[in-house]
Design a protein around this motif. Structure first.
Motif, mmCIF file in Angstrom:
data_model
loop_
_atom_site.group_PDB
_atom_site.id
_atom_site.type_symbol
_atom_site.label_atom_id
_atom_site.label_comp_id
_atom_site.label_asym_id
_atom_site.label_seq_id
_atom_site.Cartn_x
_atom_site.Cartn_y
_atom_site.Cartn_z
ATOM 1 N N ILE A 126 0.824 -1.213 0.000
ATOM 2 C CA ILE A 126 0.000 0.000 0.000
ATOM 3 C C ILE A 126 0.852 1.253 0.000
ATOM 4 C CG2 ILE A 126 -1.840 1.260 1.206
ATOM 5 C CD1 ILE A 126 -2.664 -1.525 0.167
ATOM 6 N N ILE A 127 0.495 2.183 -0.865
ATOM 7 C CA ILE A 127 1.109 3.506 -0.838
ATOM 8 C C ILE A 127 0.017 4.440 -0.316
ATOM 9 C CG2 ILE A 127 2.133 5.371 -2.220
ATOM 10 C CD1 ILE A 127 2.301 1.766 -3.407
ATOM 11 N N ASP A 128 0.186 4.882 0.923
ATOM 12 C CA ASP A 128 -0.827 5.708 1.589
ATOM 13 C C ASP A 128 -0.524 7.187 1.311
ATOM 14 O OD1 ASP A 128 -2.582 6.997 3.263
ATOM 15 O OD2 ASP A 128 -2.018 5.900 5.076
ATOM 16 N N LEU A 129 -1.401 7.832 0.547
ATOM 17 C CA LEU A 129 -1.169 9.235 0.166
ATOM 18 C C LEU A 129 -1.688 10.224 1.205
ATOM 19 C CD1 LEU A 129 -2.132 8.993 -3.623
ATOM 20 C CD2 LEU A 129 0.148 8.957 -2.625
ATOM 21 N N GLY A 130 -2.357 9.710 2.251
ATOM 22 C CA GLY A 130 -2.858 10.609 3.293
ATOM 23 C C GLY A 130 -4.197 11.230 2.923
ATOM 24 N N VAL A 131 -4.389 12.484 3.338
ATOM 25 C CA VAL A 131 -5.674 13.166 3.138
ATOM 26 C C VAL A 131 -5.502 14.348 2.185
ATOM 27 C CG1 VAL A 131 -6.525 12.480 5.413
ATOM 28 C CG2 VAL A 131 -5.317 14.649 5.173
ATOM 29 N N ASP A 132 -6.653 14.900 1.719
ATOM 30 C CA ASP A 132 -6.646 16.100 0.874
ATOM 31 C C ASP A 132 -5.797 15.866 -0.396
ATOM 32 O OD1 ASP A 132 -7.221 18.714 0.159
ATOM 33 O OD2 ASP A 132 -5.606 19.596 1.340
ATOM 34 N N VAL A 133 -6.045 14.717 -1.048
ATOM 35 C CA VAL A 133 -5.213 14.314 -2.192
ATOM 36 C C VAL A 133 -5.895 14.720 -3.504
ATOM 37 C CG1 VAL A 133 -4.063 12.363 -3.325
ATOM 38 C CG2 VAL A 133 -4.440 12.311 -0.839
ATOM 39 N N ASP A 134 -5.180 15.454 -4.341
ATOM 40 C CA ASP A 134 -5.797 15.872 -5.611
ATOM 41 C C ASP A 134 -5.601 14.808 -6.696
ATOM 42 O OD1 ASP A 134 -3.226 16.189 -6.698
ATOM 43 O OD2 ASP A 134 -3.155 18.320 -6.196
ATOM 44 N N ALA A 135 -6.304 15.001 -7.807
ATOM 45 C CA ALA A 135 -6.328 13.998 -8.881
ATOM 46 C C ALA A 135 -4.930 13.691 -9.407
ATOM 47 C CB ALA A 135 -7.239 14.473 -10.008
ATOM 48 N N ASP A 136 -4.133 14.737 -9.651
ATOM 49 C CA ASP A 136 -2.800 14.512 -10.211
ATOM 50 C C ASP A 136 -1.921 13.683 -9.282
ATOM 51 O OD1 ASP A 136 -3.207 15.730 -12.605
ATOM 52 O OD2 ASP A 136 -2.440 17.692 -11.998
ATOM 53 N N THR A 137 -2.060 13.921 -7.976
ATOM 54 C CA THR A 137 -1.244 13.161 -7.019
ATOM 55 C C THR A 137 -1.609 11.679 -7.060
ATOM 56 O OG1 THR A 137 -1.121 15.126 -5.626
ATOM 57 C CG2 THR A 137 -0.514 13.051 -4.587
ATOM 58 N N PHE A 138 -2.918 11.389 -7.063
ATOM 59 C CA PHE A 138 -3.366 9.989 -7.172
ATOM 60 C C PHE A 138 -2.756 9.329 -8.412
ATOM 61 C CE2 PHE A 138 -7.183 10.856 -4.410
ATOM 62 C CZ PHE A 138 -7.068 9.748 -3.580
ATOM 63 N N ILE A 139 -2.922 9.997 -9.559
ATOM 64 C CA ILE A 139 -2.530 9.390 -10.836
ATOM 65 C C ILE A 139 -1.014 9.317 -10.984
ATOM 66 C CG2 ILE A 139 -2.729 9.558 -13.354
ATOM 67 C CD1 ILE A 139 -5.463 11.018 -12.821
ATOM 68 N N ASN A 140 -0.330 10.412 -10.652
ATOM 69 C CA ASN A 140 1.136 10.420 -10.800
ATOM 70 C C ASN A 140 1.791 9.352 -9.928
ATOM 71 O OD1 ASN A 140 0.841 12.505 -12.590
ATOM 72 N ND2 ASN A 140 1.408 14.115 -11.149
ATOM 73 N N LYS A 141 1.283 9.199 -8.708
ATOM 74 C CA LYS A 141 1.863 8.201 -7.798
ATOM 75 C C LYS A 141 1.556 6.787 -8.304
ATOM 76 C CE LYS A 141 4.077 8.493 -4.458
ATOM 77 N NZ LYS A 141 5.550 8.359 -4.370
ATOM 78 N N ALA A 142 0.344 6.578 -8.798
ATOM 79 C CA ALA A 142 -0.024 5.256 -9.338
ATOM 80 C C ALA A 142 0.886 4.892 -10.506
ATOM 81 C CB ALA A 142 -1.483 5.252 -9.773
ATOM 82 N N GLU A 143 1.157 5.878 -11.358
ATOM 83 C CA GLU A 143 2.032 5.659 -12.517
ATOM 84 C C GLU A 143 3.469 5.377 -12.051
ATOM 85 O OE1 GLU A 143 1.386 6.265 -16.416
ATOM 86 O OE2 GLU A 143 0.014 5.033 -15.254
#
Length: 217
Positions: free
Chosen positions: A121-138
């Motif tokens: 699991i990569i836990d991005l925390g709270v208040d995460v915007d779309a680019d952060t979700f996608i960039n980290k997934a990539e």
């Protein structure tokens, strides 16, 4: 003998006794028990029992949190050994609470249960915007993007992530999962998510099954 110590690890984990779990994991390794067996039959099996009880309202958030702490204590000891034997996680999930939302208890439970199901699991925390979700997934080569929202006002930000994935031509690459108190199946269908789950245990089970199904194709 191995079965007895592994059962003890599971029992102490369910009681949230981190020190006992840690000591028993060390003992099991000294006895030459396979680290994968300690992980799967001891730690993860115990955590899944806690998850099942949580789902059935037999235990509550505090009990889950102490059990998860005990699991983490055991995994910390096991990790170097698991790397030695090349234990591959089932898959990877990027998880976070969407932009504008600072709630994290539900998300933390999902993270713990997914770890308990054998996911990285990569836990991005709270208040995460779309680019952060996608960039980290990539960046990490994730299988799943998991989003949580606790406010009706932040739910539309789940849609933003799905739309951004489509714009970047990445929608089919990821299993998109959503959850949180105000979220339901109808909303998940409306925004084009793959899965909605009502609780952390179901989220972990669904994520694991969805990843395995994809890999089997």
């Amino acid at each position: 003998m191995a079965a007895a110590i592994i059962e003890e690890i599971s029992d102490y984990l369910q009681k949230g006794r981190a020190k006992n779990v840690k000591k028993l994991v060390e003992e099991a390794l000294e006895q030459g028990i396979n680290p994968k067996e300690i992980l799967n039959e001891g730690l993860l099996a115990g955590m899944m029992i806690v998850g099942e009880k949580f789902k059935n309202n037999e235990v509550f958030v505090p009990e889950v949190l102490v059990a998860a702490r005990a699991m983490t204590a055991g995994i910390t000891i096991l990790e170097p050994k698991l790397i030695e034997v090349g234990n591959e996680p089932v898959g990877k999930a990027v998880v976070g609470t969407v932009k504008g939302d600072l709630h994290d208890i539900g998300k933390n439970l999902v993270v713990m249960m997914m770890k308990g199901a054998g996911l990285e699991i990569i836990d991005l925390g709270v208040d995460v915007d779309a680019d952060t979700f996608i960039n980290k997934a990539e960046e990490v080569g994730a299988d799943v993007i998991g989003m949580s929202a606790l406010l009706t006002t932040t739910m539309p930000n789940m849609q933003t992530v799905v739309d951004a994935l489509k714009e970047r031509g990445l929608r089919d690459k990821y299993i998109v999962m959503v959850g949180g108190a105000p979220v339901n199946q109808t909303f998940a269908d409306q925004i084009g998510a793959d899965y909605y789950t009502a609780d952390a245990t179901s989220a972990a089970e669904t994520a694991k099954a969805a990843i395995l199904e994809r890999k089997a194709k």
